[in-house]
Motif scaffolding. Structure first.
Motif, mmCIF file in Angstrom:
data_model
loop_
_atom_site.group_PDB
_atom_site.id
_atom_site.type_symbol
_atom_site.label_atom_id
_atom_site.label_comp_id
_atom_site.label_asym_id
_atom_site.label_seq_id
_atom_site.Cartn_x
_atom_site.Cartn_y
_atom_site.Cartn_z
ATOM 1 N N TYR A 147 -2.349 0.740 -1.336
ATOM 2 C CA TYR A 147 -2.965 -0.218 -0.421
ATOM 3 C C TYR A 147 -2.565 0.086 1.012
ATOM 4 N N ILE A 163 2.070 -7.006 1.323
ATOM 5 C CA ILE A 163 1.368 -5.820 0.838
ATOM 6 C C ILE A 163 1.557 -4.657 1.814
ATOM 7 N N PHE A 215 0.321 -6.695 -8.844
ATOM 8 C CA PHE A 215 -0.356 -6.744 -7.548
ATOM 9 C C PHE A 215 -0.039 -8.054 -6.840
ATOM 10 N N GLY A 247 -5.943 1.315 1.798
ATOM 11 C CA GLY A 247 -6.491 -0.005 2.084
ATOM 12 C C GLY A 247 -7.379 -0.574 0.995
ATOM 13 N N PHE A 248 -7.193 -0.159 -0.255
ATOM 14 C CA PHE A 248 -7.930 -0.845 -1.313
ATOM 15 C C PHE A 248 -7.033 -1.004 -2.541
ATOM 16 N N ILE A 249 -7.451 -1.916 -3.431
ATOM 17 C CA ILE A 249 -6.665 -2.192 -4.629
ATOM 18 C C ILE A 249 -7.025 -1.166 -5.686
ATOM 19 N N PRO A 287 0.300 -15.779 3.875
ATOM 20 C CA PRO A 287 -0.531 -14.695 3.333
ATOM 21 C C PRO A 287 0.026 -13.307 3.629
#
Lengths: 353, 297
Positions: B31, B238, B230, B35-37, B285
């Motif tokens: 990530y 993250i 995750f 930048g993605f799961i 967050p």
């Protein structure tokens, strides 16, 4: 209303009349197997168009439609199940109050479907509020978890869902009249929404959030409304589904359902409602044809026994290959509109002259 | 609840948490850089258990060798996934990468179901894990004792790799700013492959240890641990390696403690992790150690 809009509305109503005529013919002449596939296809249309609204048009990656469909499905099942049936089904633990004291008669089926949709929409609101304020893929991870959690709840909250056994004997109210009408009106509504200023704002968010915000689009409110609407229609689709097959259990709305819808909207083209409608039908038929793949196959010395799942292997390869080589899908983000059809017909006439 | 059983539960929680931490690192590394799961990460974890299972049970290799080969195969699978499925999409919209990741994950799971079947298989545990130790009056199973020790050592090795080696420095640089790092003469593709190899190897080790702890393996065993890991990465912040570890321990301990104190709710243990995720997204967050990211035009 401008002249063209009036014309489009008239044409849409004519299309609707033709569809209804088609349904009455189909109910009379088609065999039950075909009718069942058509019903499934129409339910896929409702669910896929709703899913495309949040994924394709708003560009927010949700993995939750199976959860919303489960909520809608269970709500409709619990509301519509006759009282006698309720006593028989819930033999492990009795159904909790107030659902054990009433049951909707058949003429309230539409209301039950609406309530199923509303319940799913509320769930969408609860997930949307914490996740959609944030940038990034929090929606994906929260909705993925949500779908699994709904499964856990359905398995464990026995006084409401009857656990892993599920609910059997739900009256089979869903027929082609219901599914075609819901498919038609949900496409009509969502398409109208997408063509409005609200829909343009959603597309702006998909293309560039920062730019959309700079143009005065309230990101959170637009995303949330899109997500909640998407949840509503997914809930309705779930309700239609359980009254089509007359049973609901936790294994019905697993992640596979979401995956099927994802295949549909990607094949049709993310952002194209026309695409979702067309591929929902293709998919419903393809799924039947691909049952062949799950029969025992012998390739050389290897014999694959007929395991349910081979289809999903094929579909997942298809999805990855599509994403890498043909990301546009069948329709890209194009739509078929009346204007386009008229232009085509006119264009052909002119070229013939 | 007596002190002895409380201590046992703490050990359980640490042991589970360290497994989540191993998995969470793979998520957070990918990530941070791409930048993605990487939804397929949980399935690489499952593959780790299966590869080792076949090496030990079918090819009859000694336990340690089977595990090493299994973990190496995981690293190769991870690199292949990146090379075949993710690299062509590096400049595509992020949603395409996410959809591809879901596709890859589904592919591995269903291929597993088709080839080895849905029936769980018993994982061969080494003697070391089966022993029972008595520590301060508490009976501790070898698994509960060795799993956190092994995984914490692996985590320390990882911290060394990320913060003390040249490759690790390049990884951190790529996750800060890919373009500038490229201009500095770093081979981005190689770094990303290395990241996937590292993350997948950790997932493989996690899978083997998980299988030692819960010795029933099936092709869908990676889904829930993957998702919780995750969540752990989000809780820790993250993109932050230390954060992923902290998050892993928090999630593991919370889960075990809730089941220990409210045994009646054990059917809902997965739902609590979801609640933790929602609370964190509402309140903080950016996670415990994460930095607040501002999106630039």
């Amino acid at each position: 209303m401008g002249r063209e809009e009036k014309r489009d509305l008239a044409l849409t109503l004519i299309l609707f009349a033709v569809l209804m005529l088609g349904v009455s013919l189909a109910e009379r002449y088609l065999n039950t197997y075909l009718i069942r596939i058509l019903n499934t296809a129409c339910i896929y249309v409702v669910a896929a168009v709703a899913y495309n609204l949040i994924n394709g048009i708003t560009g927010q990656f949700s993995l939750g439609p199976n959860g919303f469909m489960a909520i809608g499905g269970y709500t409709v099942a619990i509301l519509m199940l006759p009282l006698v049936q309720k006593e028989q089904v819930y033999f492990l633990q009795p159904l909790i109050w107030p659902f054990n004291s009433f049951s909707f008669p058949s003429h309230l089926f539409l209301l039950a479907l609406f309530l199923g949709g509303v319940a799913a929409a509320l769930a969408a609101l609860l997930i949307g509020i914490p996740t959609l304020r944030l940038r990034g893929d929090y929606l994906a991870i929260a909705t993925f978890g949500f779908g699994e959690i709904i499964n856990v709840l359905a398995n464990n909250f026995i006084p409401l869902t009857n656990g892993a056994l599920g609910i059997k004997g739900i009256p089979e109210y869903t027929n082609l009249w219901w599914t075609v009408n819901w498919a038609f009106w949900s496409v009509f509504m969502i398409k109208g929404l997408v063509n409005s200023s609200f829909g343009r704002a959603l597309k702006a968010i998909r293309e560039n959030e920062v730019a959309a915000e700079a143009m005065g689009v309230n990101l959170f409110r637009h995303k949330l409304l899109s997500f909640v609407l998407s949840g509503f229609f997914a809930g309705v689709a779930g309700g239609l589904f359980v009254t089509l097959i007359s049973t609901v259990s936790p294994s019905l709305f697993t992640f596979t359902m979401t995956f099927n819808l994802l295949i549909i909207i990607v094949l049709g083209g993310l952002g194209s409602i026309t695409g979702s409608v067309v591929t929902a039908f293709i998919f419903a038929f393809l799924q039947e044809i691909l049952r062949e793949v799950e029969a025992p196959i012998t390739i050389g010395a290897w014999t694959f026994p007929g395991i349910p799942g081979m289809r999903m292997v094929v579909f997942s390869v298809l999805l990855v290959v599509m994403m890498i080589f043909y990301r546009r899908g069948l329709f890209g983000d194009k739509e078929i509109s009346w204007q386009l059809i008229i232009d085509r017909i006119k264009g052909r006439n002119e070229s013939e002259k | 609840m007596t002190w002895v059983s409380f201590f046992q539960q703490i050990m359980n929680g640490v042991s589970l948490g360290s497994l989540y931490a191993l998995l969470a690192i793979g998520y957070t590394l990918v990530y941070g850089i791409l930048g993605f799961i990487n939804f397929a990460h949980g399935d690489v974890f499952m593959l780790g258990a299966y590869f080792s299972f076949f090496m030990i049970g079918v090819f009859l290799l000694p336990w340690w060798l089977g595990v090493i080969i299994g973990v190496a195969l995981c690293a190769i699978v991870g690199m292949s996934i990146e090379r075949i499925a993710y690299r062509p999409l590096r400049d595509a919209p992020r949603i395409s990468a996410l959809i591809t990741a879901v596709g890859v994950s589904f592919f591995i799971e269903n291929l597993g179901l088709v080839t080895v079947g849905a029936r769980p298989k018993g994982f061969p545990r080494p003697e070391l894990m089966k022993n029972v130790y008595i520590l301060a009056g508490a009976r501790i199973q070898g698994v509960t004792f060795w799993v956190p020790i092994i995984s914490v050592s692996v985590l320390l090795v990882l911290l060394y790799l990320v913060y003390r080696t040249k490759m690790g420095m390049a990884m951190r640089a790529v996750s800060k700013d890919m373009e500038t790092t490229r201009l500095m003469g770093v081979d981005i593709d190689r770094i990303i492959l290395y990241t996937f190899a590292l993350g997948s190897a950790l997932a493989g080790i996690g899978g083997v240890l998980w299988a030692c702890k819960y010795p029933q393996i099936n092709p869908l065993m990676g889904t829930f641990p993957g998702w919780k890991a995750f969540t752990a990465a989000v809780v820790g912040g993250i993109g932050n390696v230390v954060g992923a570890m902290v998050g892993g321990f928090i999630i593991g301990l919370t889960e075990i403690m809730i089941v220990a104190f409210f045994p009646g709710l054990s059917g809902y243990r997965d739902a609590f992790v979801f609640t933790i995720l929602i609370i964190f997204l509402l309140v903080k967050p950016s996670g415990i150690l994460g930095e607040t990211l501002k999106e630039k035009v």
